[in-house]
Design an enzyme around this catalytic site. Structure first.
Site, PDB file in Angstrom:
ATOM      1  CD  GLN A  54      -2.670  -1.191   2.586  1.00  0.00           C
ATOM      2  OE1 GLN A  54      -2.163  -1.669   3.597  1.00  0.00           O
ATOM      3  NE2 GLN A  54      -3.884  -0.694   2.572  1.00  0.00           N
ATOM      4  CG  ASN A  55       4.041   1.367   2.385  1.00  0.00           C
ATOM      5  OD1 ASN A  55       3.006   1.707   2.944  1.00  0.00           O
ATOM      6  ND2 ASN A  55       4.937   0.567   2.965  1.00  0.00           N
ATOM      7  CG  ASP A  98       7.945   3.474   0.781  1.00  0.00           C
ATOM      8  OD1 ASP A  98       8.162   2.423   0.141  1.00  0.00           O
ATOM      9  OD2 ASP A  98       7.498   3.491   1.942  1.00  0.00           O
ATOM     10  CG  HIS A 147      -2.631   2.904  -2.376  1.00  0.00           C
ATOM     11  ND1 HIS A 147      -2.522   2.759  -1.006  1.00  0.00           N
ATOM     12  CD2 HIS A 147      -3.837   2.390  -2.718  1.00  0.00           C
ATOM     13  CE1 HIS A 147      -3.620   2.182  -0.542  1.00  0.00           C
ATOM     14  NE2 HIS A 147      -4.425   1.948  -1.563  1.00  0.00           N
ATOM     15  CB  CYS A 176       2.671  17.884 -19.345  1.00  0.00           C
ATOM     16  SG  CYS A 176       3.215  16.589 -20.495  1.00  0.00           S
ATOM     17  CB  CYS A 204       0.527  17.942 -23.998  1.00  0.00           C
ATOM     18  SG  CYS A 204      -0.147  17.531 -22.360  1.00  0.00           S
TER      19      CYS A 204
END
Length: 306
Positions: free
Chosen positions: A117-118, A120, A135, A194, A197
């Site tokens: 779920q990290n 990092d 995630h 970005c 674009c």
């Protein structure tokens, strides 16, 4: 959908108590086929704070929601200013003994996979392969218009150039890489678009209020189906994005084992919860299995691959 976390979660009084006996986890790993589901608690020993543990950041910080980010230019400026400062610390974090133990279990063929779920990237930095980042990852950035991706390191360079002299003092760092800054401290921060674009850039992570991509969820469900048991490491399981896999394992008759110092929302579904710090618990388990826990070649340097 990844729901916005509540500021606290009070476990029911009828939850089973935790134990300090790591043998059930060691026995499961000896048998092999274990699927790891990790949460923020496995990274606290690397200097990345937890949301809900002792001193957790939710006592002072509510994470950005997807709706806020896409709908409010001021919210995006606040996020990128705070995130830019936080990345200087977050990006230097290195794997700890817990990450290295998980990688060692994988190298010895004991795992069916790793879901984290990290955001990092520390499991991969420790040497784990095929990690499913439920995630997403803070080390990547995506354009909401054209879908182009770049590394966070590349974006950091552009933000440094656009905000020379931006050196505020933060009150703290949060698990999502967001540093605590006031509105006054971020008022003059310049957000860059970005490079392809000119669209809005977003970290390649699932914000609260945003859904985990269905193919990623299905990949995780398939891993649960193929595993012998589910081992939860350092997650309170407060949000459904992780708890659903615990419930799936229970429905399939697969044992659920949890290593987390504090009670979790999944305790009622688990065969046992080891109430110990992750690093020491996993190190002890590795010792029982005769598996050395060592840093991989390259010194645990995290990549910012896109």
């Amino acid at each position: 959908m990844r729901t916005r976390p509540t500021l606290s979660w009070t476990p029911a009084e009828d939850l089973p108590p935790g134990t300090t006996d790591v043998e059930p986890v060691a026995a499961a790993l000896r048998a092999g086929g274990v699927l790891v589901l990790s949460g923020a608690g496995i990274s606290t020993e690397s200097g990345i704070p937890d949301y809900r543990g002792e001193g957790g950041s939710l006592s002072r910080h509510t994470p950005m929601t997807y709706q806020e980010f896409v709908g409010d230019v001021r919210a995006r400026r606040r996020y990128w200013a705070r995130g830019h400062l936080g990345w200087r610390t977050f990006g230097r974090a290195r794997p700890n003994a817990g990450h290295r133990a998980v990688a060692a279990f994988g190298r010895h063929g004991l795992l069916a996979g790793v879901i984290t779920q990290n955001v990092d990237g520390l499991h991969q930095a420790a040497g784990s392969e095929g990690v499913v980042e439920l995630h997403g990852a803070l080390g990547r950035v995506v354009c909401l218009s054209c879908g182009a991706r770049c590394s966070r390191r590349e974006l950091a360079g552009r933000l440094e150039e656009a905000n020379a002299g931006f050196e505020p003092v933060a009150a703290g760092l949060n698990p999502d890489g967001d540093a605590d800054l006031t509105d006054e401290q971020v008022a003059d921060f310049r957000v860059v678009p970005c490079a392809r674009c000119g669209g809005v850039l977003k970290p390649d992570v699932v914000f609260f209020g945003e859904s985990v991509p269905p193919p990623r969820v299905e990949r995780c469900r398939a891993l649960v189906d193929g595993a012998s048991c589910l081992l939860v490491l350092g997650s309170s399981l407060t949000v459904m994005s992780g708890l659903r896999f615990v419930r799936q394992a229970e429905r399939a008759g697969k044992p659920v084992l949890i290593v987390n110092r504090d009670p979790t929302r999944g305790d009622r579904h688990a065969a046992t919860r080891v109430a110990l710090p992750l690093g020491s618990a996993l190190g002890s388990i590795a010792d029982r299995l005769g598996i050395p826990v060592e840093a991989p070649p390259g010194g645990n340097v995290r990549s910012d691959s896109v």
